[in-house]
Write a protein that holds these residues in place. Structure first.
Motif, PDB file in Angstrom:
ATOM      1  N   LEU A 327       1.015  -1.084  -0.318  1.00 49.82           N
ATOM      2  CA  LEU A 327      -0.203  -0.183  -0.247  1.00 49.82           C
ATOM      3  C   LEU A 327       0.576   1.512  -0.028  1.00 49.82           C
ATOM      4  O   LEU A 327       1.966   0.819   0.649  1.00 49.82           O
ATOM      5  N   THR A 328       0.534   2.095  -1.040  1.00 47.08           N
ATOM      6  CA  THR A 328       1.279   3.677  -0.453  1.00 47.08           C
ATOM      7  C   THR A 328      -0.091   4.287   0.247  1.00 47.08           C
ATOM      8  O   THR A 328      -0.656   4.320   0.914  1.00 47.08           O
ATOM      9  N   ARG A 329       1.527   5.177   0.180  1.00 46.85           N
ATOM     10  CA  ARG A 329       0.772   7.048   1.940  1.00 46.85           C
ATOM     11  C   ARG A 329      -0.466   7.457   1.331  1.00 46.85           C
ATOM     12  O   ARG A 329      -1.617   7.506   1.946  1.00 46.85           O
ATOM     13  N   ASP A 330      -0.656   7.973  -0.080  1.00 45.04           N
ATOM     14  CA  ASP A 330      -1.957   8.331  -1.119  1.00 45.04           C
ATOM     15  C   ASP A 330      -2.783   7.048  -0.498  1.00 45.04           C
ATOM     16  O   ASP A 330      -4.122   7.377  -0.305  1.00 45.04           O
ATOM     17  N   PHE A 331      -2.465   5.943  -0.950  1.00 43.33           N
ATOM     18  CA  PHE A 331      -4.029   4.986  -0.138  1.00 43.33           C
ATOM     19  C   PHE A 331      -4.913   4.970   1.056  1.00 43.33           C
ATOM     20  O   PHE A 331      -5.835   5.265   0.826  1.00 43.33           O
ATOM     21  N   PHE A 332      -4.043   5.627   1.890  1.00 45.09           N
ATOM     22  CA  PHE A 332      -4.762   5.996   3.313  1.00 45.09           C
ATOM     23  C   PHE A 332      -5.102   7.112   3.707  1.00 45.09           C
ATOM     24  O   PHE A 332      -6.410   6.731   3.639  1.00 45.09           O
ATOM     25  N   HIS A 333      -4.544   8.365   2.844  1.00 41.40           N
ATOM     26  CA  HIS A 333      -5.528   9.589   2.582  1.00 41.40           C
ATOM     27  C   HIS A 333      -6.739   9.573   1.416  1.00 41.40           C
ATOM     28  O   HIS A 333      -8.236   9.664   1.934  1.00 41.40           O
ATOM     29  N   ASN A 334      -6.680   8.881   0.905  1.00 38.05           N
ATOM     30  CA  ASN A 334      -7.659   8.627  -0.318  1.00 38.05           C
ATOM     31  C   ASN A 334      -9.193   7.619   0.217  1.00 38.05           C
ATOM     32  O   ASN A 334     -10.058   7.726  -0.042  1.00 38.05           O
ATOM     33  N   MET A 335      -8.767   6.152   0.308  1.00 37.82           N
ATOM     34  CA  MET A 335      -9.630   5.838   1.575  1.00 37.82           C
ATOM     35  C   MET A 335     -10.027   6.026   2.691  1.00 37.82           C
ATOM     36  O   MET A 335     -11.255   5.892   2.541  1.00 37.82           O
ATOM     37  N   ALA A 336      -9.776   6.801   3.286  1.00 40.39           N
ATOM     38  CA  ALA A 336     -10.101   7.587   4.619  1.00 40.39           C
ATOM     39  C   ALA A 336     -11.007   8.501   4.266  1.00 40.39           C
ATOM     40  O   ALA A 336     -12.064   8.762   4.814  1.00 40.39           O
ATOM     41  N   SER A 337     -10.880   9.183   2.792  1.00 40.31           N
ATOM     42  CA  SER A 337     -11.822   9.955   2.776  1.00 40.31           C
ATOM     43  C   SER A 337     -12.381   9.727   2.065  1.00 40.31           C
ATOM     44  O   SER A 337     -13.979  10.378   2.233  1.00 40.31           O
ATOM     45  N   LYS A 338     -12.799   8.820   1.181  1.00 38.80           N
ATOM     46  CA  LYS A 338     -14.229   7.845   0.959  1.00 38.80           C
ATOM     47  C   LYS A 338     -14.732   7.429   2.189  1.00 38.80           C
ATOM     48  O   LYS A 338     -16.637   7.012   1.424  1.00 38.80           O
ATOM     49  N   MET A 339     -13.876   6.162   3.066  1.00 43.35           N
ATOM     50  CA  MET A 339     -15.169   5.497   3.662  1.00 43.35           C
ATOM     51  C   MET A 339     -15.292   5.565   5.267  1.00 43.35           C
ATOM     52  O   MET A 339     -16.114   5.191   6.348  1.00 43.35           O
ATOM     53  N   GLY A 340     -15.050   7.039   5.120  1.00 43.21           N
ATOM     54  CA  GLY A 340     -15.484   7.797   6.699  1.00 43.21           C
ATOM     55  C   GLY A 340     -15.340   7.237   7.407  1.00 43.21           C
ATOM     56  O   GLY A 340     -14.629   6.694   8.281  1.00 43.21           O
ATOM     57  N   ASP A 341     -16.851   7.062   8.605  1.00 43.76           N
ATOM     58  CA  ASP A 341     -16.838   6.570   9.017  1.00 43.76           C
ATOM     59  C   ASP A 341     -16.640   5.106   9.468  1.00 43.76           C
ATOM     60  O   ASP A 341     -16.883   4.179  10.557  1.00 43.76           O
ATOM     61  N   ASN A 342     -16.758   4.829   8.411  1.00 42.40           N
ATOM     62  CA  ASN A 342     -16.355   3.129   8.493  1.00 42.40           C
ATOM     63  C   ASN A 342     -14.528   3.000   8.531  1.00 42.40           C
ATOM     64  O   ASN A 342     -14.237   1.871   8.935  1.00 42.40           O
ATOM     65  N   VAL A 343     -14.480   3.343   8.726  1.00 46.80           N
ATOM     66  CA  VAL A 343     -12.694   3.588   9.380  1.00 46.80           C
ATOM     67  C   VAL A 343     -13.295   3.968  11.369  1.00 46.80           C
ATOM     68  O   VAL A 343     -13.008   5.185  11.562  1.00 46.80           O
ATOM     69  N   LEU A 344     -11.952   3.010  11.634  1.00 44.22           N
ATOM     70  CA  LEU A 344     -11.628   3.591  12.771  1.00 44.22           C
ATOM     71  C   LEU A 344     -10.102   3.078  13.233  1.00 44.22           C
ATOM     72  O   LEU A 344      -9.307   2.217  12.504  1.00 44.22           O
ATOM     73  N   LEU A 345      -9.468   3.797  13.334  1.00 44.03           N
ATOM     74  CA  LEU A 345      -8.532   3.997  13.743  1.00 44.03           C
ATOM     75  C   LEU A 345      -7.851   3.807  15.623  1.00 44.03           C
ATOM     76  O   LEU A 345      -8.057   4.907  16.049  1.00 44.03           O
ATOM     77  N   VAL A 346      -6.892   3.010  16.408  1.00 44.03           N
ATOM     78  CA  VAL A 346      -7.267   2.543  17.570  1.00 44.03           C
ATOM     79  C   VAL A 346      -4.868   3.688  17.911  1.00 44.03           C
ATOM     80  O   VAL A 346      -4.461   2.859  16.793  1.00 44.03           O
ATOM     81  N   ALA A 347      -5.912   4.197  18.263  1.00 43.34           N
ATOM     82  CA  ALA A 347      -4.249   5.477  18.563  1.00 43.34           C
ATOM     83  C   ALA A 347      -3.922   4.625  19.669  1.00 43.34           C
ATOM     84  O   ALA A 347      -4.128   5.433  20.866  1.00 43.34           O
ATOM     85  N   ALA A 348      -2.362   4.661  19.996  1.00 41.75           N
ATOM     86  CA  ALA A 348      -1.835   4.798  21.425  1.00 41.75           C
ATOM     87  C   ALA A 348      -0.769   5.832  20.825  1.00 41.75           C
ATOM     88  O   ALA A 348       0.406   6.197  20.616  1.00 41.75           O
ATOM     89  N   GLU A 349      -0.537   6.661  22.363  1.00 40.87           N
ATOM     90  CA  GLU A 349       0.102   8.397  22.635  1.00 40.87           C
ATOM     91  C   GLU A 349       1.150   7.269  24.016  1.00 40.87           C
ATOM     92  O   GLU A 349       0.229   7.847  24.754  1.00 40.87           O
ATOM     93  N   GLU A 350       2.029   8.136  23.613  1.00 35.40           N
ATOM     94  CA  GLU A 350       2.802   9.021  24.858  1.00 35.40           C
ATOM     95  C   GLU A 350       2.947  10.615  25.122  1.00 35.40           C
ATOM     96  O   GLU A 350       3.217  10.563  24.363  1.00 35.40           O
TER      97      GLU A 350
END
Length: 471
Positions: A327-350
């Motif tokens: 997968l390319t970097r652009d894929f994640f941006h493109n996919m997220a813009s089209k899929m909306g709330d169907n995308v869930l990112l679990v993030a870990a922050e320090e």
């Protein structure tokens, strides 16, 4: 494992199911030699460009059927025109998604079958000719130009990104002077998720259109003069129907978590054996002890900076573990813009820094865990389990989803509540002799997989009074 055949995989929980290539060739492919030696000399292994053919597959008549109750009324269509398109962009998103929604039903919506996901793969250079994925999608239209059925299909020059492993089959073809590639692959690229593959509108002619599309797939295999056609991760219903059409059947195994109407994560834990429950609680405590904060971001909450950082995590995973970034970097941006709330990112922050993340897609009744990655050069004990498994379970309970699909790799998922389930694939070969050999191999492979699955279920992590039936 000596002689094992495997393909690189950047996906969360998607290690190949290994089998011994040497044993496969010795026990089954020797019979091919007895049947026929196809050639004494042959050229190098390289993909061969298909002969350019007319994109039209043919016109078909639709016969009157019984009641039309509960079906979509698209007029009194009597004819069906089936053709091939070289890009999903040649079909509108509304037309494609109507086929997808009708094929699965809204309650089992599969985000990977959507126009948004598949078009993102093509538009960002992931599933295109240059990467060995030539789109050859099949489209069925009535005489009013309504799209009544679609099939995601690719002409492939390799076997990577599929997760149903046939490399030894390709080696066998070459060993006896035949060409395995190119081949036709009906699937969602880089996505080992079960779902409908023959996507048909809910009309009075639904069963007829399904049969016509399957016949079109088989006809295209002959028309392109390729070795074989592979339909990977179809639904169980399609798998059964395709056997009747002459396809070989293959099974695999993944690990899924089943929601038994839990109201909380703790309620889920109470179904576990005491030792497993204790282990999970200890693992989760270590996350806060490392000053890590877990967040579940959805849709517009996920910003461009998150995707840029996640791509770096993804590349860290592929570079260090799998060796191939599909997968390319652009894929994640493109996919997220089209899929909306169907995308869930679990993030870990320090602190304020994103240090790890797991990508999930939300379907009608399922949370699909897909990709995982973390900051290079940093190790946080148990963070992978938290981000990929426990957060997914919590999200599924919160969203009232039926299950979490966490992929194929690792018996370590079992003690965390994910049990083995059966996956399916179908394979159509033009060469009758190789078909017999591969059919024999698949029968023996299936027996082994069923035995392993039974043993894993019998040693499951749940209390004896808790059902461990496959999801």
């Amino acid at each position: 494992m000596a002689g094992a055949v495997a393909a690189p995989s950047p996906f969360l929980g998607q290690a190949p199911l290994h089998f011994n290539k040497t044993s496969f060739e010795r026990c089954t492919l020797s019979s091919v030699l007895q049947l026929r030696i196809k050639a004494l000399f042959w050229g190098p292994r390289k993909a061969v460009e298909p002969v350019k053919v007319d994109p039209s597959i043919g016109d078909f008549s639709l016969m009157e059927s019984g009641s039309k109750g509960g079906t979509t009324n698209l007029g009194e269509a009597k004819k069906l025109s089936v053709s091939v398109v070289s890009s999903i962009s040649e079909v509108s998103s509304d037309e494609w998604d109507s086929c997808s929604r009708d094929a699965t039903g809204s309650e089992q919506f599969n985000p990977f079958l959507s126009h948004g996901f598949l078009s993102s793969l093509e538009e960002t250079g992931c599933a295109v000719k240059e990467t060995g994925w030539v789109p050859q999608h099949i489209i069925a239209r009535d005489e009013c130009k309504n799209v009544l059925g679609v099939v995601p299909l690719y002409l492939k020059s390799h076997s990577y990104g599929e997760f149903v492993f046939d490399h030894s089959w390709a080696d066998a073809y070459y060993s006896y002077g035949s060409r395995y590639y190119p081949k036709l692959q009906c699937c969602v690229p880089f996505t080992p998720v079960t779902g409908q593959r023959i996507l048909v509108r809910n009309t009075a002619y639904r069963d007829q259109i399904f049969d016509i599309l399957v016949s079109a797939l088989m006809a295209l295999t002959v028309k392109f003069q390729v070795s074989s056609l592979h339909i990977t991760f179809p639904s169980a219903n399609e798998w059964d129907k395709l056997k009747e059409k002459g396809f070989l059947q293959r099974i695999g195994m993944q690990y899924h978590w089943k929601n038994r109407n839990y109201k909380s994560f703790d309620e889920f834990l109470m179904d576990m054996k005491q030792s497993k429950r204790k282990n999970i609680r200890q693992e989760r405590k270590k996350i806060s002890a490392q000053n890590l904060t877990m967040k579940r971001l959805r849709g517009c909450e996920i910003k461009a900076r998150h995707w840029d950082t996640f791509y770096e995590f993804y590349r860290n995973t592929t570079d260090n573990k799998w060796g191939s970034a599909y997968l390319t970097r652009d894929f994640f941006h493109n996919m997220a813009s089209k899929m909306g709330d169907n995308v869930l990112l679990v993030a870990a922050e320090e602190g304020e820094e994103l240090v790890a993340a797991a990508l999930n897609l939300i379907g009608g009744d399922t949370l699909y865990g897909r990709l995982w990655g973390c900051h290079p050069g940093v190790y946080y004990p148990n963070l992978h389990f938290e981000a990929c498994y426990y957060q997914a379970i919590e999200a599924a309970i919160e969203l009232n989803l039926d299950k979490v699909e966490a992929g194929a790799q690792g018996e370590h998922k079992i003690q965390r509540g994910y049990l083995p389930v059966t996956t399916y694939s179908c394979h159509y070969f033009l060469d009758a002799e190789f078909r017999k050999v591969i059919a024999d191999f698949l029968a023996r492979e299936a027996a082994q997989i069923k035995l392993v699955m039974k043993l894993l279920h019998d040693s499951g992590p749940f209390k004896d009074n808790v059902s461990s039936v496959e999801a």
